[in-house]
Design a protein around this motif. Structure first.
Motif, PDB file in Angstrom:
ATOM      1  N   UNK A   1      50.874  82.352 -41.444  1.00 42.69           N
ATOM      2  CA  UNK A   1      51.480  80.674 -41.432  1.00 42.69           C
ATOM      3  C   UNK A   1      52.195  80.588 -42.620  1.00 42.69           C
ATOM      4  N   UNK A   2      53.133  79.648 -42.358  1.00 43.96           N
ATOM      5  CA  UNK A   2      53.927  79.385 -43.361  1.00 43.96           C
ATOM      6  C   UNK A   2      55.338  80.239 -43.540  1.00 43.96           C
TER       7      UNK A   2
ATOM      8  N   UNK B  10      55.234  87.013 -45.722  1.00 42.22           N
ATOM      9  CA  UNK B  10      54.823  85.754 -46.508  1.00 42.22           C
ATOM     10  C   UNK B  10      55.456  85.754 -48.129  1.00 42.22           C
TER      11      UNK B  10
ATOM     12  N   UNK C   3      57.601  82.832 -49.830  1.00 39.04           N
ATOM     13  CA  UNK C   3      57.014  82.488 -51.136  1.00 39.04           C
ATOM     14  C   UNK C   3      58.180  82.029 -52.005  1.00 39.04           C
ATOM     15  N   UNK C   4      59.087  82.900 -51.999  1.00 38.26           N
ATOM     16  CA  UNK C   4      60.159  82.688 -52.835  1.00 38.26           C
ATOM     17  C   UNK C   4      61.502  81.894 -52.112  1.00 38.26           C
ATOM     18  N   UNK C   5      60.940  81.189 -50.866  1.00 38.38           N
ATOM     19  CA  UNK C   5      61.865  80.587 -50.093  1.00 38.38           C
ATOM     20  C   UNK C   5      63.104  81.454 -49.703  1.00 38.38           C
TER      21      UNK C   5
ATOM     22  N   UNK D 129      56.322  70.148 -52.678  1.00 39.99           N
ATOM     23  CA  UNK D 129      55.724  70.319 -51.511  1.00 39.99           C
ATOM     24  C   UNK D 129      55.513  68.822 -51.210  1.00 39.99           C
TER      25      UNK D 129
ATOM     26  N   UNK E 132      50.137  73.594 -46.948  1.00 43.95           N
ATOM     27  CA  UNK E 132      48.830  73.873 -47.427  1.00 43.95           C
ATOM     28  C   UNK E 132      49.214  73.528 -48.988  1.00 43.95           C
TER      29      UNK E 132
ATOM     30  N   UNK F 114      47.828  74.964 -52.666  1.00 47.98           N
ATOM     31  CA  UNK F 114      46.915  75.944 -53.326  1.00 47.98           C
ATOM     32  C   UNK F 114      46.349  75.226 -54.763  1.00 47.98           C
TER      33      UNK F 114
ATOM     34  N   UNK G  82      52.420  76.386 -56.916  1.00 47.13           N
ATOM     35  CA  UNK G  82      53.344  75.785 -55.771  1.00 47.13           C
ATOM     36  C   UNK G  82      54.146  77.002 -54.839  1.00 47.13           C
ATOM     37  N   UNK G  83      53.945  78.154 -55.466  1.00 48.81           N
ATOM     38  CA  UNK G  83      54.638  79.500 -54.945  1.00 48.81           C
ATOM     39  C   UNK G  83      54.249  79.359 -53.184  1.00 48.81           C
ATOM     40  N   UNK G  84      52.681  79.732 -53.105  1.00 47.81           N
ATOM     41  CA  UNK G  84      52.229  79.825 -51.742  1.00 47.81           C
ATOM     42  C   UNK G  84      52.075  78.458 -51.272  1.00 47.81           C
ATOM     43  N   UNK G  85      52.021  77.410 -51.736  1.00 46.92           N
ATOM     44  CA  UNK G  85      52.114  75.970 -51.144  1.00 46.92           C
ATOM     45  C   UNK G  85      53.058  75.633 -50.406  1.00 46.92           C
ATOM     46  N   UNK G  86      53.110  74.864 -49.711  1.00 51.18           N
ATOM     47  CA  UNK G  86      54.088  74.619 -48.564  1.00 51.18           C
ATOM     48  C   UNK G  86      53.947  73.150 -47.966  1.00 51.18           C
TER      49      UNK G  86
END
Lengths: 587, 474
Positions: A241-242, A422, A426-428, B137, B332, B334, B350-354
């Motif tokens: 996800x994401x 992922x 995470x680093x867009x 986010x 989410x 984190x 913030x990195x795994x957050x979205x």
């Protein structure tokens, strides 16, 4: 699906024996496997999935709260079918082809009520029919007998249904008709209307399946450039996800150069479907500037809608896709997500107390996935036209672990694999498609097209980019241990070139008005610019220029801005010249 | 109404009873024990002669002679605007000694799915005052954005901060607009401890937020099965207030992990074929039926925004609960134990957050034109800095280039200045973005490859004295 005429024989109907969620058992129901039945006093739509003695098990496409034993079950004697005809484009359906906009009106509420039915296409709307046959012509099953303008983009071909015998045309008249009226009469008494029905679980017939040789151009650099899919090809997009599955699917639906898009939102988010419903009518089809919805049919069975309808929505989608393929169109079907579909199978299977296979999925999971993807392909239709269905399925592996059954069984079938990552997300880094893990088995058969249409060194250039990225992956492992500055100059330069490949070429901003769509010509020019930088930089290095000075030139960072340029040709020309000049001035 | 004394089997939370009439699936049941205690339950499976009943309060005290009454209707929530300010138990009964609640309507708690065609796409920015959320986010009205946390983390403080500060900027401007929709908070506690519950209640009372709140309390020692109805009660109330009474409702559900445990318990008692880690195979569908009740509806002024909190067992986001949640929700947040032990408040990684709905909720006219670019650049720079930290441990700072050292400094400053704002600080979006620019200006101009040149021209601080928020001296 339209409410089929129920059978007269009262004796075919049964009564409910037990209810457990979406699974209802009925006694004394005389039905065949996969027949559609109406369950309970409210007439909830369901499908027969098991027959044992005088007990028949039915999966119900609607919520079953409050339904109890003793209520009637009515048999229609027909398998689950879709209505095919003009009006399917610019429409939005649930998993059993009930138009959601019509349901809203009929229910008078923003919530999905139960027991309301509506035909998949408007049976009263009139269309301007233009015959393409005249009295005396002989037509066979599948043959095109006329055309109606369905939307500004698409001419809908009216065909003789595949299960007709065919014969000599007695009458064919132009005029305004609704879809139930006869538009062409044959000498054997068969009447062709604009409306057909087809059982969703059965593939529509075709003459021959061919090797696909034309790419489905997506306007996404990493896809067209490195991992192309063919028209009639199959692809899987797995990712946690994401990681951007849905954005990638949306980008394909917006920019892929197919004639028709069928977008199946299977067990996904309601707001995402709303975004599609709101955005697509306003977006322009890149091919002709018409609204995107004019070539799109949407199927939205969100995660909170009944699970049995989620199981069927994939079939509804591919049947609609096949119907347009029969007209000679290239159709692209996006299924987001096939994992939710597999889970729906699992849920129903477990309610039936079937012996589970891997991770609780039914043992027939692999077979069902294969059947679905096999309905894609580049076909010679029974009427002689050629058309294709490309199937692109998102996969949502639990925990992002690709070793789970749905991903693995999908990978055994599909020929293009776009692995979402992922870490990149995470680093867009978007689209976060991992270039080391992804592959396309269509590359070789599509290269001739790219070489003819774009540039004759397309394949070589791609190979160069792949090599640089591979080398970077190896070098990065060393960098992790000793730091970048410990590398020899030429390897540091390779890292710099690879960085431009990653940041400029592989990344693409789906939300930037220009960058969101990148034609293959631009993809190619961007790659040549990076290669120019590479070649000139290595020449400079050979001439003794320190690597720091090479990396530090002013013009190189502008490579990152090619993506957002509308007049990219001129920009690229200038940039190449500037890079060359600046680097040559260093020695 | 017929009464049965026909219980044949009692197992865990389930009771099986023989019946001689048709009982509807999901119907409500009352069971009266010999001691005169009345327990409530729900029909889980109905066949012609036997029904399976799940008892909310647990089955202790029930014997074969207990009488079973079927109420002939599915579970309903009595709803009214008067619920605001009230505290209820997990089944929706008042526990605050207040007056009796006179319902305006009784609504089915299962709740039908919103027709995707009738939804309105959420794109109105909610300012939470938390930089890590607003800047990186962004939350929008009608979104469902869970907090992924683990045991011992200050997720409750974060949730309270959001509940306290959340506002929609346009409301502030049009403050005198009496017609404007009001904000309401509905708090659903599932299996949390009395202490945690007290913290929330004290915070609600201290800030006066209780007046615009409805609180549902199912505590750790309340029956586990009741937890499966609590969120449905909460969301039914939320939908009523949002779509009939035009409130902008923020729903906080804590802790979803306890809810899922209750589902597993029932599944095990029914001897169902389990899915991953013993959780039922239908957990995705079940969770979706809760989370998907967030949103906006065309032609209605209100909205339901959800912030479910879940504690990830073992801080593992591949565990079925966070995993299935992440696939349904729109992003989410984190909460990170490492950042927490460094003392960051709030410890958001913030990195795994979205936030999936962010891109349409920010930009010119919504937040600020440079927001998207600033966010992208900060993500990239912070990720770069994070990577370099691993390397520094091996080779030391001296071995790194000047630019790499700048990224390291950026990552440190990002955590101490941008993230660590404290649970009591409320920053508006301009302040958040200004801090962003102050930080980005630590990097050379041409490293800002994700930002439009025009914005760099406008906002880049050429030297430290231009910093708007951070002190130039540090």
């Amino acid at each position: 699906m339209s409410k089929a005429d129920t059978t007269d024989a009262e004796t075919d109907n049964g009564v409910i024996q037990s209810v457990s969620g979406p699974v209802v058992t009925a006694r004394d129901l005389n039905a065949r496997m996969n027949d559609v039945v109406y369950v309970g006093d409210e007439g909830l739509m369901g499908e027969v999935i098991e027959i044992e003695g005088d007990l028949t098990t039915v999966q119900v496409y609607e919520e079953t709260s409050g339904v109890g034993p003793g209520e009637p079950v009515e048999n229609t004697g027909e398998p689950l079918s879709v209505d095919l005809g003009p009006g399917m484009l610019d429409a939005i359906y649930d998993g059993v082809q009930r138009p959601l906009d019509v349901l809203e009106g009929k229910m008078g509420s923003p919530y999905l009520d139960r027991g309301v039915d509506a035909p998949g296409i408007d049976l009263e709307e009139e269309w301007e029919f233009e015959p393409e046959v005249e009295a005396g012509d002989v037509v066979e099953p599948g043959d095109i007998v006329g055309v109606v303008e369905e939307t500004v983009t698409i001419d809908h071909k009216v065909m003789v249904p595949p299960d007709y015998e065919g014969g000599e045309v007695v009458a064919a008249e132009a005029g305004s008709f609704d879809v139930t009226e006869t538009v062409v009469e044959l000498d054997n008494g068969e009447e062709v209307s604009m409306h057909q029905e087809w059982p969703v679980r059965e593939a529509r017939p075709a003459n021959d399946k061919k090797t696909p040789r034309t790419p489905l151009v997506s306007g996404q650099r990493i896809l067209d450039g490195l991992f192309p899919i063919a028209k009639g090809g199959t692809a899987a997009i797995p990712g946690p996800f994401g990681s951007g599955k849905t954005v990638t699917q949306h980008q394909l639906a917006k920019y892929a150069d197919a004639d028709i898009i069928v977008y199946v939102g299977c067990g996904e988010r309601g707001n995402e479907m709303t975004e599609v419903i709101e955005d697509f009518p306003e977006l322009e089809d890149p091919a002709n500037g018409n609204p995107l919805m004019a070539r799109t049919s949407l199927i939205a069975n969100t995660s909170n809608m009944p699970v049995a309808a989620r199981e069927s929505c994939i079939y509804t989608g591919i049947t609609i896709a096949e119907y347009y393929r029969d007209m000679g169109y290239d159709v692209a079907l996006m299924a987001d997500s096939t994992s939710r579909w597999a889970e729906a199978m699992r849920e129903i299977s477990s309610r039936l107390e079937e012996m589970p296979g891997e991770e609780g999925y039914p043992a027939y999971l692999a077979a069902r996935l294969a059947q679905f993807y096999e309905r894609a392909g580049y076909f010679e239709n029974i009427n002689g036209t050629e058309g294709s269905v490309s199937a692109i399925g998102a996969v949502s592996p639990p925990g992002g672990d690709f070793s789970e059954p749905v991903t693995q069984n999908t990978l055994r079938i599909v020929k293009t694999f776009w692995a979402l990552d992922a870490d990149l997300a995470e680093r867009r880094h978007f689209p976060s498609i991992n270039w080391n893990e992804s592959y396309s088995l269509y590359k070789d058969q599509l290269d001739p097209w790219f070489e003819d249409e774009v540039a004759d060194d397309w394949a070589e250039r791609r190979q160069w980019a792949v090599d640089v990225l591979d080398e970077e992956t190896e070098l990065q492992e060393i960098v992790q241990l000793v730091g970048k500055d410990a590398l020899p100059d030429d390897q540091q330069l390779t890292l710099e070139v690879a960085r431009y490949l990653r940041e400029a070429y592989l990344q693409q901003n789906a939300f930037h008005p220009v960058d969101t769509f990148c034609p293959p010509e631009k993809t190619y020019l961007m790659l040549t610019t990076i290669q120019t930088f590479n070649d000139e930089a290595f020449d400079a290095l050979d001439a003794g220029v320190p690597v720091e000075e090479i990396i530090d030139i002013d013009s190189a960072p502008r490579i990152n801005r090619i993506g957002v340029q509308e007049d990219y040709e001129e920009y690229v020309e200038d940039l190449k010249a500037e890079i060359t000049e600046e680097l040559r001035n260093l020695y | 109404m017929k009464e049965y004394q026909t219980i044949t089997e009692i197992s865990g939370p389930l009771v099986y009873a023989e019946v001689d009439e048709a009982i509807g699936y999901d119907e409500i049941v009352e069971i009266e024990t010999a001691q005169g205690e009345t327990l409530r339950g729900q029909v889980l499976e109905s066949s012609e002669d036997v029904v399976a009943i799940q008892v909310f309060e647990g089955t202790s005290g029930i014997d074969r002679d207990a009488s079973v009454r079927f109420l002939g209707e599915t579970m309903k929530m009595p709803v009214t605007e008067d619920l605001l300010g009230r505290v209820l138990d997990g089944s929706g009964r008042p526990i605050d000694d207040g007056p009796e609640i006179v319902p305006e309507e009784r609504q089915d708690i299962v709740g039908a799915a919103i027709n995707p065609y009738s939804r309105e796409y959420p794109e109105e920015f909610i300012e939470t005052g938390v930089s890590a959320i607003d800047g990186m986010n962004t939350l929008v009205r009608g979104q469902k954005l869970p907090i992924f946390s683990s045991s011992g983390q200050p997720h409750s403080e974060l949730a309270m901060q959001i509940a306290r500060q959340a506002s929609v900027p346009e409301e502030e401007e049009g403050g005198d607009d009496e017609e404007g929709s009001e904000f309401a908070v509905i708090f659903g506690a599932m299996g949390i401890t009395q202490e945690e519950a007290n913290e929330f209640m004290e915070d609600f009372e201290r800030t006066g937020a209780l007046e615009r709140s409805v609180v549902f309390m199912n505590l750790a020692d309340d029956p586990a099965v009741e937890r499966t109805v609590t969120p449905r009660m909460v969301l039914t109330t939320a939908e009523y207030l949002a779509f009939e009474k035009d409130y902008h409702v923020l729903v906080i559900l804590t802790d979803m992990t306890n809810y899922c445990e209750a589902l597993r318990e029932i599944g095990a008692a029914r001897e169902e074929v389990p899915g991953r880690r013993g959780y039922p195979g239908y957990m995705y569908t079940d969770l979706a039926q809760l989370y998907e009740r967030a949103g906006r509806i065309k032609g209605r002024d209100g909205s339901v925004t959800q912030i479910p909190i879940l504690t990830m067992p073992g801080d593992d986001d591949t565990h079925p609960i966070p995993d299935l949640t992440g696939y349904i929700t729109e992003g989410q947040i984190y909460v990170d134990p490492d950042l927490n032990s460094q003392g960051l408040q709030p410890p958001i990684n913030v990195l795994p957050s979205l936030s999936r709905l962010m891109d349409d909720g920010i930009g010119e006219g919504l937040t600020r034109a440079d927001h998207a670019d600033v966010k992208d650049q900060m993500f990239a720079a912070y990720a770069e800095g994070e990577d370099l930290r691993d390397l520094v441990n091996i080779v030391g700072r001296e071995a790194l280039s000047e630019l790499d050292n700048k990224y390291l400094d950026f990552a440190d400053a990002f955590e101490s200045e941008f993230i660590d704002q404290g649970f009591e600080t409320n920053r508006d979006i301009d302040e958040t973005l200004s801090i962003g620019w102050d930080l980005l200006s630590m990097l050379p101009k041409d490293a800002l490859n994700r930002i439009d040149e025009e914005f760099i021209e406008e906002h880049y601080r050429e030297d430290e004295s231009e910093r708007e928020v951070l002190e130039a001296a540090d």
